[in-house]
Write an enzyme that holds these catalytic residues in place. Structure first.
Site, mmCIF file in Angstrom:
data_model
loop_
_atom_site.group_PDB
_atom_site.id
_atom_site.type_symbol
_atom_site.label_atom_id
_atom_site.label_comp_id
_atom_site.label_asym_id
_atom_site.label_seq_id
_atom_site.Cartn_x
_atom_site.Cartn_y
_atom_site.Cartn_z
ATOM 1 N N HIS A 390 -30.363 9.326 -19.354
ATOM 2 C CA HIS A 390 -31.125 10.377 -18.667
ATOM 3 C C HIS A 390 -30.210 11.332 -17.931
ATOM 4 O O HIS A 390 -30.649 12.063 -17.045
ATOM 5 C CB HIS A 390 -32.146 9.727 -17.719
ATOM 6 C CG HIS A 390 -33.147 8.922 -18.483
ATOM 7 N ND1 HIS A 390 -34.338 9.444 -18.933
ATOM 8 C CD2 HIS A 390 -33.091 7.650 -18.943
ATOM 9 C CE1 HIS A 390 -34.995 8.509 -19.606
ATOM 10 N NE2 HIS A 390 -34.257 7.411 -19.638
ATOM 11 N N LYS A 510 1.530 8.309 -2.718
ATOM 12 C CA LYS A 510 1.659 7.351 -1.611
ATOM 13 C C LYS A 510 2.772 7.770 -0.665
ATOM 14 O O LYS A 510 2.629 7.739 0.543
ATOM 15 C CB LYS A 510 2.044 5.961 -2.156
ATOM 16 C CG LYS A 510 0.954 5.183 -2.805
ATOM 17 C CD LYS A 510 1.494 3.768 -3.049
ATOM 18 C CE LYS A 510 0.676 3.037 -4.083
ATOM 19 N NZ LYS A 510 1.257 1.755 -4.456
HETATM 20 O O1 LIG Z 1 -2.461 -5.740 -4.682
HETATM 21 P P1 LIG Z 1 -1.693 -4.635 -4.040
HETATM 22 O O2 LIG Z 1 -0.224 -4.915 -3.976
HETATM 23 O O3 LIG Z 1 -2.258 -4.323 -2.673
HETATM 24 O O4 LIG Z 1 -1.853 -3.366 -4.922
HETATM 25 C C1 LIG Z 1 -3.082 -2.737 -5.116
HETATM 26 C C2 LIG Z 1 -3.011 -1.621 -6.140
HETATM 27 O O5 LIG Z 1 -2.230 -0.554 -5.629
HETATM 28 C C3 LIG Z 1 -1.196 0.040 -6.399
HETATM 29 O O6 LIG Z 1 -0.937 1.296 -5.887
HETATM 30 C C4 LIG Z 1 -1.430 0.145 -7.860
HETATM 31 O O7 LIG Z 1 -1.880 1.397 -8.251
HETATM 32 C C5 LIG Z 1 -2.390 -0.891 -8.405
HETATM 33 O O8 LIG Z 1 -1.902 -1.298 -9.648
HETATM 34 C C6 LIG Z 1 -2.545 -2.076 -7.500
HETATM 35 O O9 LIG Z 1 -3.472 -2.965 -8.078
#
Ligand SMILES: O=P(O)(O)OC[C@H]1O[C@H](O)[C@H](O)[C@@H](O)[C@@H]1O
Length: 548
Positions: A390, A510
């Site tokens: 839908h 990040k």
């Molecule tokens: O399990 P962690 O070390 O906290 O990571 C959590 C996540 O963050 C990272 O940036 C990656 O993109 C993922 O592949 C990962 O699963």
């Protein structure tokens, strides 16, 4: 030991060139013609294995296509790469790691060697500790600080430490303890934490802090908020031991956070985050469904592993789905794949598969760092049927883009409330029929449709689908389904010659965020040295923040 196989560049392989020529012959052929030519097509282009019936007849391919695709897999040394993965070679070359999520579901007593050691006993030791803990929480033997039993488990984690458990909790709701809820905090947005915790009693809440690295910004921020939330209510550091456990590969960071490593469940650097839902990261799943169902889930994963490792390519579910996907991705130019589960419980499967597939194969350089000259991983998206019908199905039926779809359904429902399941499955079958065969202009006219409306009512058809049908959704079937997609992604990564197990693409954002955080937190007018767009946005944010 690493493999010495040096493949011919993909687009120079004989099978690739043959496929390119074959594509020119087949691109205009309609599924209507293919079905008309061969009345047995619907049964011939189907594969029954591991409790699944895969109907791939409604794809734009012939026996010759499949032969060439299988040849491409052979020329890409798929067989050798499968063995390299299963036997613990360090195939994640950029991180110098083995890729052994398959060891997480190896039966007790099996042998999987990583760096000279059999990892299976460790895997089962952790599973046994998880089972013991899960039983204690489920039975009420494990009590909170004030002596009350745990009513809610909150999984704090993101990416691979969230999407699998979240998906599995929904997928296995039918098998879950109804008096014990599991919730998820993933996003660093405080609203996620606030909304998840606002109606919870701290002394009945258990936090599982899940992070492979135990350094992820989102997870650490949420874990510290949870700690403060818990302490504000219970007022005693001693309470933390009763309300926090950790899942990680990083014992030092877990300790630093203040969680006793006796309450830590470990896993290993040879398990990628997006391949970890069957490791200790699945602790919330195990608490929800109980150790027995969790073991059935693992057995399902393992059964599909064995199938993938041993079945000939043309009878191999993950390989076939990978090759068909590659056919559209690399020859028809399809950019996306829609995953359409006709099961309410699988609502989060598309989101789970987005990380699994796009973080694995969303790469523009090959394993040797060379820029690729062909398309790699597709965009994965989807929603459960019939909801999607839908909404976006209009575009799949009549839009200008080719969208190969995976339809996933079950013959039996877990909730037999007539007439729902027949209606659901009627839609399931109708959609792939409509997509394949469409409705011709002549058919529309024969219905007496006014001339001006005819073009709008025509369905071109020739829109490809896979139908994956299983008997019913059980923990074992879920394990098989996830392993099927894991190996599909692996197979495509092998052919595209990628490292499907790193994720450097998530790093830059990040790092830049870490630089910007102090710029937003600072009360003074610190100088900004970004580009003019980013500077202006940050200034606007700071102004609004000062005024609030
Ligand atoms: O399990 P962690 O070390 O906290 O990571 C959590 C996540 O963050 C990272 O940036 C990656 O993109 C993922 O592949 C990962 O699963």
């Amino acid at each position: 030991m690493t493999s010495t196989f040096a493949p011919t560049p993909l687009t120079q392989r004989a099978a690739w060139q043959a496929l390119a020529a074959h594509y020119e012959q087949i691109r205009e052929i309609h599924l209507r013609e293919l079905f008309a030519e061969d009345p047995t097509r619907g049964e011939r282009f189907a594969l029954e294995a591991e409790g699944f019936y895969l109907d791939y007849s409604k794809n734009r391919l012939t026996d010759e296509t499949l032969r060439l695709l299988s040849a491409l897999a052979e020329e890409s040394d798929l067989r050798g790469r499968i063995e390299a993965m299963f036997s613990g070679e360090k195939i994640n070359t950029t991180e110098k790691r083995s890729v052994l999520h398959t060891a997480l579901r190896a039966p007790r007593g099996a042998t999987v060697i990583e760096d000279g050691e059999n990892v299976v006993p460790e895997v089962h030791a952790v599973l046994d500790r998880m089972a013991e803990f899960a039983d204690r929480v489920r039975s009420g033997e494990w009590r909170g600080y004030t002596g009350r039993r745990i009513r809610t488990v909150v999984n704090i984690g993101i990416g691979g430490s969230y999407l699998g458990p979240d998906m599995a909790y929904d997928a296995l709701k039918h098998y879950s303890a109804r008096d014990l809820k599991v919730r998820f905090v993933a996003n660093v947005d405080g609203s996620n934490f606030a909304e998840v915790t606002h109606d919870l009693e701290p002394d009945e809440t258990l936090f599982i802090v899940c992070s492979k690295t135990f350094t992820t910004l989102e997870t650490m921020t949420n874990a510290h908020s949870a700690r403060r939330w818990c302490l504000a209510a219970l007022g005693d550091e001693q309470a933390i031991a009763k309300h926090f456990v950790a899942v990680s590969t990083n014992a030092a960071e877990v300790e630093k956070f203040g969680i006793d490593t006796a309450h830590m469940f470990g896993f290993w650097d040879w398990v990628g985050g997006r391949y970890s839902m069957d490791s200790a990261i699945g602790l919330s799943t195990m608490i929800a469904v109980g150790p027995e169902h969790f073991r059935a889930l693992l057995d399902g994963f393992h059964a599909m592993d064995e199938h993938f490792r041993t079945a000939p390519f043309e009878r191999n579910l993950p390989v076939l789905m990978a090759l068909i996907g590659l056919w559209y991705n690399n020859f028809f130019g399809a950019q996306t794949v829609a995953v359409l589960p006709y099961d309410y419980y699988l609502g989060k499967l598309p989101a789970y598969l987005q990380q699994l597939d796009m973080e694995s194969n969303g790469k523009h350089v090959d394993i040797d760092g060379q820029q690729v000259t062909y398309q790699t991983g597709p965009i994965i998206w989807g929603q459960p049927g019939t909801d999607g019908q839908h909404s976006f199905y209009q575009l799949i039926h009549q839009g200008t883009k080719l969208i190969p779809c995976d339809f996933i359904g079950f013959c039996q429902t877990l909730n037999p409330i007539a007439p729902h399941h027949d209606q659901l499955m009627a839609n399931f079958f109708a959609q792939t029929e409509a997509l394949a065969f469409g409705k011709t202009e002549a058919e529309v006219r024969a219905e007496g449709v006014a001339d001006w409306l005819v073009p709008h009512r025509v369905f071109e058809g020739n829109r490809p689908t896979n139908t994956l049908l299983a008997e019913r959704l059980t923990p074992g079937v879920l394990g098989k389904l996830i392993a099927l997609y894991e190996h599909k992604v692996f197979t495509q990564g092998v052919i595209w010659n990628l490292d499907s197990f790193d994720q450097w693409g998530v790093e830059l954002g990040k790092v830049l965020a870490q630089r910007i955080i102090p710029e937003l937190e600072s009360t003074g007018e610190t100088a900004l040295t970004h580009d003019s767009s980013t500077n202006a946005l940050i200034r606007r944010y700071r102004r609004a923040k000062r005024q609030s």
